[in-house]
Enzyme design. Structure first.
Site, mmCIF file in Angstrom:
data_model
loop_
_atom_site.group_PDB
_atom_site.id
_atom_site.type_symbol
_atom_site.label_atom_id
_atom_site.label_comp_id
_atom_site.label_asym_id
_atom_site.label_seq_id
_atom_site.Cartn_x
_atom_site.Cartn_y
_atom_site.Cartn_z
ATOM 1 N N GLY A 357 0.822 -1.205 0.000
ATOM 2 C CA GLY A 357 0.000 0.000 0.000
ATOM 3 C C GLY A 357 0.855 1.254 0.000
ATOM 4 N N SER A 358 0.336 2.309 0.602
ATOM 5 C CA SER A 358 0.979 3.627 0.506
ATOM 6 C C SER A 358 2.344 3.705 1.163
ATOM 7 C CB SER A 358 0.060 4.697 1.109
ATOM 8 O OG SER A 358 -1.113 4.817 0.343
ATOM 9 N N VAL A 359 2.703 2.719 2.006
ATOM 10 C CA VAL A 359 4.056 2.683 2.563
ATOM 11 C C VAL A 359 5.091 2.707 1.444
ATOM 12 C CG1 VAL A 359 5.683 1.160 3.730
ATOM 13 C CG2 VAL A 359 3.478 1.592 4.757
ATOM 14 N N LYS A 361 5.044 4.346 -1.267
ATOM 15 C CA LYS A 361 5.172 5.631 -1.961
ATOM 16 C C LYS A 361 6.513 6.306 -1.686
ATOM 17 C CE LYS A 361 0.187 6.517 -2.111
ATOM 18 N NZ LYS A 361 -0.954 7.279 -1.551
#
Length: 653
Positions: A357-359, A361
């Site tokens: 997930g957004s980790v 990014k």
């Protein structure tokens, strides 16, 4: 009167039968013939005996000699001591306690006992018929006596003896004594003193050295350590991956014994001493491991998650300080009962990858800063959705065109803004940074069953792949890989392959040199510092909401933290599409951010509420990160360093 015949005397001598007497020469011939036949018979018998002797000596001799040698030869094994496993402070994680196994050679035992019974009966004056008739029964009585007596002696040895050996069944021992085998273990884990008494009491029973592997901390770090089987072979974890190093090499010696089992002097040979195993010191901290493991169990219960994982790394070395997951088995308990309750030996932190997930990014952020395609302060006009290669991606919240800084795109976790920055990089450049950060590659950790994760190579990217990867979808990381990515940024841009073995020493105490972990300069120190500073905004609080990050309220007063929240949709196995209600909730962060010491990566699988007591804390893993970071700061007595810098601008009105 006539003239007398010339043969008158002869006629008179011939007697009434009229036969002439046999000549002397003919009688001698008969005698010679008889002697000849006797000699021939003797020679034939001698030749037969000689042939038989030659056959026995030449043809059967080696086999008979080998059989006789086998009957009196004994091979004694001296087990090597298995190396111990300790934490970074020398606390015992696994060690070996000396014990004995009661062993026997059933076939040989019965043969030798039968000989003893026969010899005693001969001494008592029994005839051969009686001996043959009564020997089997007396042998059975002797075996039954052993089967009943051995458990009794172990039971009388005391509580420790009973606990180590467990339930000892007489029938099971009797079955082994009657087995048609050359080797049987009657009882394992016997107290050495008790075992010696049993061996002295019962002929043919040996008290072989046996090691009992002890795990004094129960389930703590068991996912890392693993266990050994009853035969002393590593089955899981480090016990399995380093089995040949830990186990050593058994010693052996050979000696002949008499039919009564007595050692024959001067026959000791083929001696080879045991080479004991290597002692291993790990990088993990037992106190920290205990805390993290207990915290995860509490967080799982509070949140209703399926499972939870966490990895703590030392920033400067890449060493694993803690690696924990929920439902770890206790090797000292009833294994079957625990397995039925869902516990196991798995180390999911390295073997079960998931979409980050957004980790993830942070990879886009680091690449963009390093390539100079943006700055933290640049303001981008970010719409509520974006279309890439026919795929429409929206932010987690509805909005029109908003003005976000680059820092704000990541502080607020905008999917759209992240993809706008990724488009500036291009697919090839972005793929290069994924490679540098180690995505899709095993870390080389000294543990078994590590997954390299799932990551499609560039040549296999489809139209929508680049719309997923920069925001943490379409690839899978392990928790250890997640921690490794953030370790690189916290360490001035240098990624160090994580390691869990700090030191190994041979039986003489000499340090065994370990292979150096690979180092990769992913980005420049300046870029790394910028990204770490930029991701402090995730913890930022602002009453107006403009400059609040996704982990607001999860900071530690007096300390700067940096990190990233993540929420990744799981694939619904029924539809094959992303689920709308099942998520991996992730967080990776650095503490303290102004002087990085630790990296903590956390994953919750399908939490229903927050991980704090009563389900508080929101559906985020950030509270778990905060608790672990706070524990580390207190342990090392790190002085607070309040920031006097102004808030990072995330969004402009």
């Amino acid at each position: 009167m006539g003239t007398p015949s010339r043969n008158g005397n002869s006629h008179g001598a011939s007697g009434s039968n009229g036969r002439k007497p046999a000549p002397a020469k003919s009688q001698q011939a008969i005698t010679r013939n008889r002697i000849t036949w006797v000699l021939v018979a003797f020679v034939v018998i001698a030749l037969l005996l000689a042939s038989r002797l030659v056959w026995v000596q030449v043809v059967w001799g080696p086999a008979l000699s080998a059989s006789a040698q086998d009957q009196r030869e004994r091979v004694y094994v001296e087990p090597a001591r298995r190396g111990s496993i300790t934490d970074t402070e020398g606390n015992q994680l696994a060690y070996t306690m000396q014990a004995r196994s009661l062993t026997v050679s059933p076939v040989r035992l019965r043969d030798e006992l039968s000989q003893q019974i026969r010899q005693q009966m001969e001494i008592d004056g029994a005839d051969s018929a009686t001996i043959e008739a009564e020997t089997p029964g007396r042998l059975d009585d002797r075996l039954q006596e052993m089967a009943d007596g051995i458990p009794r002696m172990i039971d009388e040895g005391g509580e420790t003896s009973r606990e180590n050996s467990g339930d000892v069944d007489s029938k099971e021992i009797l079955d082994k004594l009657k087995a048609d085998t050359q080797y049987e273990v009657l009882v394992r884990n016997v107290d050495p003193d008790v075992a010696e008494k049993v061996a002295a009491e019962y002929f043919g029973v040996a008290a072989d050295h046996q090691d009992i592997r002890q795990y004094p901390n129960g389930a703590i770090a068991e996912n890392i350590i693993g266990k050994v089987s009853m035969d002393g072979q590593g089955q899981f974890g480090l016990e399995a991956s380093s089995d040949s190093t830990l186990s050593g090499i058994n010693g052996r010696k050979t000696q002949d014994v008499s039919a009564m089992g007595q050692e024959i002097p001067g026959t000791l040979r083929d001696e080879a001493p045991a080479v004991h195993g290597t002692d291993m010191q790990l990088t993990i901290d037992l106190d920290l491991q205990t805390y993290v493991q207990q915290l995860l169990e509490q967080s799982k219960a509070n949140s209703g998650a399926q499972s939870a994982e966490a990895v703590v790394l030392d920033v400067a070395t890449g060493e694993v300080l803690a690696m924990a997951n929920t439902d770890t088995i206790d090797p000292n308990g009833d294994l079957q009962e625990q397995i039925e309750r869902g516990r196991g030996f798995e180390n999911s932190s390295i073997s079960h990858p998931f979409e980050p997930g957004s980790v993830a990014k942070v990879v886009t952020a680091a690449a963009s800063i390093e390539e100079g395609t943006t700055t933290p302060e640049e303001v981008l006009q970010v719409p509520g959705s974006i279309e890439m290669a026919g795929v429409t991606v929206a932010d987690a919240w509805q909005h029109g065109v908003d003005s976000y800084t680059t820092a704000g795109i990541f502080g607020k976790s905008s999917n759209v803004g992240t993809l706008m920055l990724a488009e500036r990089l291009g697919e090839e450049t972005f793929a290069e940074y994924l490679q540098k950060f180690g995505i899709g590659q095993s870390t080389g950790i000294e543990l078994p069953n590590e997954s390299s994760g799932l990551y499609p190579p560039l040549e296999q990217w489809s139209g929508g792949t680049f719309a997923n990867l920069p925001i943490g979808q379409g690839m899978s990381w392990t928790t250890l890989q997640m921690a490794s990515v953030y370790q690189a940024l916290a360490n001035g841009g240098e990624r160090i392959e994580p390691r869990i073995v700090e030191e190994a020493r041979d039986p003489e105490g000499n340090v065994i040199e370990q292979a150096e972990p690979e180092r990769t300069q992913v980005v420049s120190p300046e870029t790394a510092d910028t990204v770490v500073k930029m991701f402090e905004s995730v913890f930022q609080e602002d009453p107006t909401g403009l400059n609040s990050g996704t982990a607001q309220g999860q900071g530690i007063e007096g300390y700067q933290l940096s990190g990233k929240t993540g929420t990744a949709q799981k694939v619904d196995p029924d539809t094959g599409a992303y689920s709308n209600d099942k998520y991996w909730i992730t967080f990776a962060g650095i503490a303290p951010a102004d002087d990085p010491r630790f990296v903590v990566a956390v994953m919750l699988d399908e939490p229903e509420r927050g991980p704090l007591e009563g389900g508080a804390g929101g559906q985020s893993s950030a509270p778990i990160f905060r608790e672990i970071a706070n524990w580390l700061i207190n342990r090392d007595n790190i002085a607070p360093q309040p920031s006097d810098e102004e808030q990072i601008v995330l969004q402009t009105p």
